[in-house]
Design a protein around this motif. Structure first.
Motif, PDB file in Angstrom:
ATOM      1  N   GLN A   1      55.374  31.534  19.368  1.00 34.99           N
ATOM      2  CA  GLN A   1      56.778  32.035  18.508  1.00 34.99           C
ATOM      3  C   GLN A   1      56.331  32.046  17.003  1.00 34.99           C
ATOM      4  OE1 GLN A   1      60.572  30.243  19.466  1.00 34.99           O
ATOM      5  NE2 GLN A   1      59.396  29.409  21.128  1.00 34.99           N
ATOM      6  N   LEU A   2      55.691  31.147  16.581  1.00 35.22           N
ATOM      7  CA  LEU A   2      55.435  31.116  14.935  1.00 35.22           C
ATOM      8  C   LEU A   2      54.259  32.000  14.586  1.00 35.22           C
ATOM      9  CD1 LEU A   2      55.511  26.945  14.564  1.00 35.22           C
ATOM     10  CD2 LEU A   2      57.360  28.690  13.783  1.00 35.22           C
ATOM     11  N   ARG A   3      53.518  32.148  15.500  1.00 34.02           N
ATOM     12  CA  ARG A   3      52.559  32.866  15.178  1.00 34.02           C
ATOM     13  C   ARG A   3      52.892  34.382  15.128  1.00 34.02           C
ATOM     14  NH1 ARG A   3      46.946  32.162  15.645  1.00 34.02           N
ATOM     15  NH2 ARG A   3      46.309  29.801  16.356  1.00 34.02           N
ATOM     16  N   ASP A   4      53.722  34.645  16.262  1.00 43.13           N
ATOM     17  CA  ASP A   4      54.482  36.342  16.271  1.00 43.13           C
ATOM     18  C   ASP A   4      55.318  36.525  14.904  1.00 43.13           C
ATOM     19  OD1 ASP A   4      53.162  36.743  18.493  1.00 43.13           O
ATOM     20  OD2 ASP A   4      54.845  36.218  19.731  1.00 43.13           O
ATOM     21  N   GLU A   5      55.922  35.273  14.772  1.00 35.11           N
ATOM     22  CA  GLU A   5      56.950  35.468  13.443  1.00 35.11           C
ATOM     23  C   GLU A   5      56.236  35.660  12.164  1.00 35.11           C
ATOM     24  OE1 GLU A   5      61.004  35.881  12.010  1.00 35.11           O
ATOM     25  OE2 GLU A   5      60.217  35.894  14.044  1.00 35.11           O
ATOM     26  N   MET A   6      55.153  34.943  12.159  1.00 34.08           N
ATOM     27  CA  MET A   6      54.495  34.964  10.632  1.00 34.08           C
ATOM     28  C   MET A   6      53.758  36.359  10.531  1.00 34.08           C
ATOM     29  SD  MET A   6      55.175  32.152   9.224  1.00 34.08           S
ATOM     30  CE  MET A   6      54.109  32.077   7.713  1.00 34.08           C
ATOM     31  N   THR A   7      53.267  36.886  11.818  1.00 35.51           N
ATOM     32  CA  THR A   7      52.873  38.378  11.757  1.00 35.51           C
ATOM     33  C   THR A   7      53.786  39.360  11.325  1.00 35.51           C
ATOM     34  OG1 THR A   7      51.175  37.596  13.325  1.00 35.51           O
ATOM     35  CG2 THR A   7      51.663  40.030  12.859  1.00 35.51           C
ATOM     36  N   ILE A   8      54.889  39.235  11.859  1.00 31.69           N
ATOM     37  CA  ILE A   8      56.079  40.180  11.821  1.00 31.69           C
ATOM     38  C   ILE A   8      56.671  40.168  10.181  1.00 31.69           C
ATOM     39  CG2 ILE A   8      58.640  40.563  12.271  1.00 31.69           C
ATOM     40  CD1 ILE A   8      58.143  39.490  15.016  1.00 31.69           C
ATOM     41  N   ARG A   9      56.556  38.999   9.709  1.00 26.08           N
ATOM     42  CA  ARG A   9      57.063  38.773   8.336  1.00 26.08           C
ATOM     43  C   ARG A   9      56.037  39.266   7.170  1.00 26.08           C
ATOM     44  NH1 ARG A   9      61.461  34.286   7.646  1.00 26.08           N
ATOM     45  NH2 ARG A   9      62.134  33.967   9.566  1.00 26.08           N
ATOM     46  N   GLY A  10      54.748  39.204   7.858  1.00 25.77           N
ATOM     47  CA  GLY A  10      53.570  39.469   6.810  1.00 25.77           C
ATOM     48  C   GLY A  10      53.309  38.307   6.065  1.00 25.77           C
ATOM     49  N   ILE A  11      53.509  37.003   6.400  1.00 21.29           N
ATOM     50  CA  ILE A  11      52.831  35.807   5.586  1.00 21.29           C
ATOM     51  C   ILE A  11      51.748  35.458   6.072  1.00 21.29           C
ATOM     52  CG2 ILE A  11      53.852  33.523   4.990  1.00 21.29           C
ATOM     53  CD1 ILE A  11      56.786  34.496   5.443  1.00 21.29           C
ATOM     54  N   PRO A  12      50.887  35.271   5.136  1.00 24.39           N
ATOM     55  CA  PRO A  12      49.480  34.604   5.474  1.00 24.39           C
ATOM     56  C   PRO A  12      49.572  33.370   6.112  1.00 24.39           C
ATOM     57  CG  PRO A  12      49.488  35.677   3.199  1.00 24.39           C
ATOM     58  CD  PRO A  12      50.770  35.552   3.494  1.00 24.39           C
ATOM     59  N   ALA A  13      48.835  33.179   7.092  1.00 26.32           N
ATOM     60  CA  ALA A  13      49.149  31.683   7.761  1.00 26.32           C
ATOM     61  C   ALA A  13      47.605  31.653   8.529  1.00 26.32           C
ATOM     62  CB  ALA A  13      50.434  31.740   8.651  1.00 26.32           C
ATOM     63  N   GLU A  14      47.320  30.218   8.505  1.00 24.31           N
ATOM     64  CA  GLU A  14      46.389  29.738   9.555  1.00 24.31           C
ATOM     65  C   GLU A  14      47.168  28.704  10.558  1.00 24.31           C
ATOM     66  OE1 GLU A  14      43.271  28.032   7.150  1.00 24.31           O
ATOM     67  OE2 GLU A  14      42.597  30.016   6.432  1.00 24.31           O
ATOM     68  N   PHE A  15      46.554  28.609  11.540  1.00 18.78           N
ATOM     69  CA  PHE A  15      46.786  27.427  12.630  1.00 18.78           C
ATOM     70  C   PHE A  15      45.727  26.623  13.298  1.00 18.78           C
ATOM     71  CE2 PHE A  15      50.210  30.741  12.536  1.00 18.78           C
ATOM     72  CZ  PHE A  15      51.474  30.005  13.052  1.00 18.78           C
ATOM     73  N   HIS A  16      45.910  25.254  13.318  1.00 17.04           N
ATOM     74  CA  HIS A  16      44.819  24.549  13.475  1.00 17.04           C
ATOM     75  C   HIS A  16      45.412  23.348  14.241  1.00 17.04           C
ATOM     76  CE1 HIS A  16      42.027  25.717  10.325  1.00 17.04           C
ATOM     77  NE2 HIS A  16      43.246  25.830   9.376  1.00 17.04           N
ATOM     78  N   HIS A  17      44.639  23.042  15.404  1.00 12.78           N
ATOM     79  CA  HIS A  17      45.002  22.135  16.478  1.00 12.78           C
ATOM     80  C   HIS A  17      44.654  20.791  16.375  1.00 12.78           C
ATOM     81  CE1 HIS A  17      45.038  26.121  18.687  1.00 12.78           C
ATOM     82  NE2 HIS A  17      46.393  26.160  18.296  1.00 12.78           N
TER      83      HIS A  17
END
Length: 288
Positions: free
Chosen positions: A21-37
């Motif tokens: 959900q967060l990945r999709d939302e950040m893409t929609i908003r155009g906010i640069p983001a990285e995800f790490h596990h």
């Protein structure tokens, strides 16, 4: 740039669904983001420290439960990079003291709409904690909660643990040094709080504030087991500080001693004879 650190096993896999959900939302908003596990205990701390070392890092967001939030916070101490929390674990107790919504995308809105502010953390012997530590009845509750947490989230497993603990809890005798004042007593609960909640939403210290520069100490005197059940509804309703058997005070430091003591530290249990706790005012930046 926002960095998200995700414990995909948190909440019995719920955090992995939240990540999508967060990945999709950040893409929609155009906010640069990285995800790490995270891969193992302590990994979130090193990931957070690495993220904070980059000049364009505007914040590190923990996606998981209280353990994930704590590990990320440890990695951000001294960096001046703020922490954000997306609750996706089983208990999510610390974040409840911030006023954040529990739904992931609402929590994201909450983070993005806030400027970071300083909050307190606490030291316990050679480690830190964010939320609540203590000895007594709550440790027994946690013992009986762990199995249920494998199957359900939220407060339900803690309610099961609460009921079972009534029949198995044993009193604890503690020696105390609170800001230099010594005493000793038998206690049912001896909790030291920065945040307000334990056990998925039980308000163990409703008056606690995460930015007041003080530890809240909540001590409930020992009573026979048969007297415990009448207090449980009041505990769940946030009335523990009104009980005649409860003492509540603020301090800068407290030492608790009891041979073979089992101590709850933000939902994990450790064995120790002596616990030295101190407040660390304003050491962490948090979106709240």
């Amino acid at each position: 740039m926002l960095t998200f650190i995700v414990n995909r096993t948190a909440g019995n896999g719920y955090a992995a669904r939240v990540e999508r959900q967060l990945r999709d939302e950040m893409t929609i908003r155009g906010i640069p983001a990285e995800f790490h596990h995270t891969d193992c205990p302590g990994h979130a701390t090193s990931l957070a420290r690495e993220a904070a070392s980059h000049a364009d890092c505007a914040g590190v967001i923990a996606v998981g439960g209280d353990g994930t939030s704590f590990e990320v916070a440890c990695g951000l101490l001294g960096t001046h990079v703020p922490l954000g929390i997306i609750p996706a674990g089983t208990g999510n107790d610390f974040v409840k003291s911030t006023g954040s919504p529990t739904r992931p995308l609402e929590a994201l809105d909450f983070i993005l709409s806030r400027k970071p502010r300083a909050v307190d953390i606490c030291s316990l012997n050679d480690r830190m904690f964010l939320n609540v530590s203590g000895a007594g009845f709550d440790v027994t509750v946690l013992d009986y909660t762990l199995a249920a947490k494998k199957y359900v989230r939220g407060i339900l497993p803690y309610l099961v643990g609460l009921v079972r603990a009534v029949f198995h809890h044993k009193k604890i005798h503690v020696r105390l040094n609170i800001d230099g004042q010594e005493s000793e007593r038998d206690v049912l609960i001896c909790s030291v709080a920065n945040g307000r909640y334990i056990g998925g939403g039980i308000p163990i210290c409703p008056a606690a504030k995460i930015d007041d520069g003080k530890l809240d100490v909540v001590m409930v005197q020992n009573v026979p087991r048969w007297k415990i059940p009448p207090y449980l509804p009041g505990l769940m309703m946030g009335k523990i500080l009104t009980f005649k058997i409860t003492d509540h005070l603020l301090c800068d430091s407290i030492t608790i001693e009891s041979p073979g003591m089992r101590f709850n530290v933000d939902g994990e249990i450790f064995s120790m004879d002596r616990a030295e706790l101190r407040i660390q005012p304003g050491r962490l930046l948090l979106f709240w």
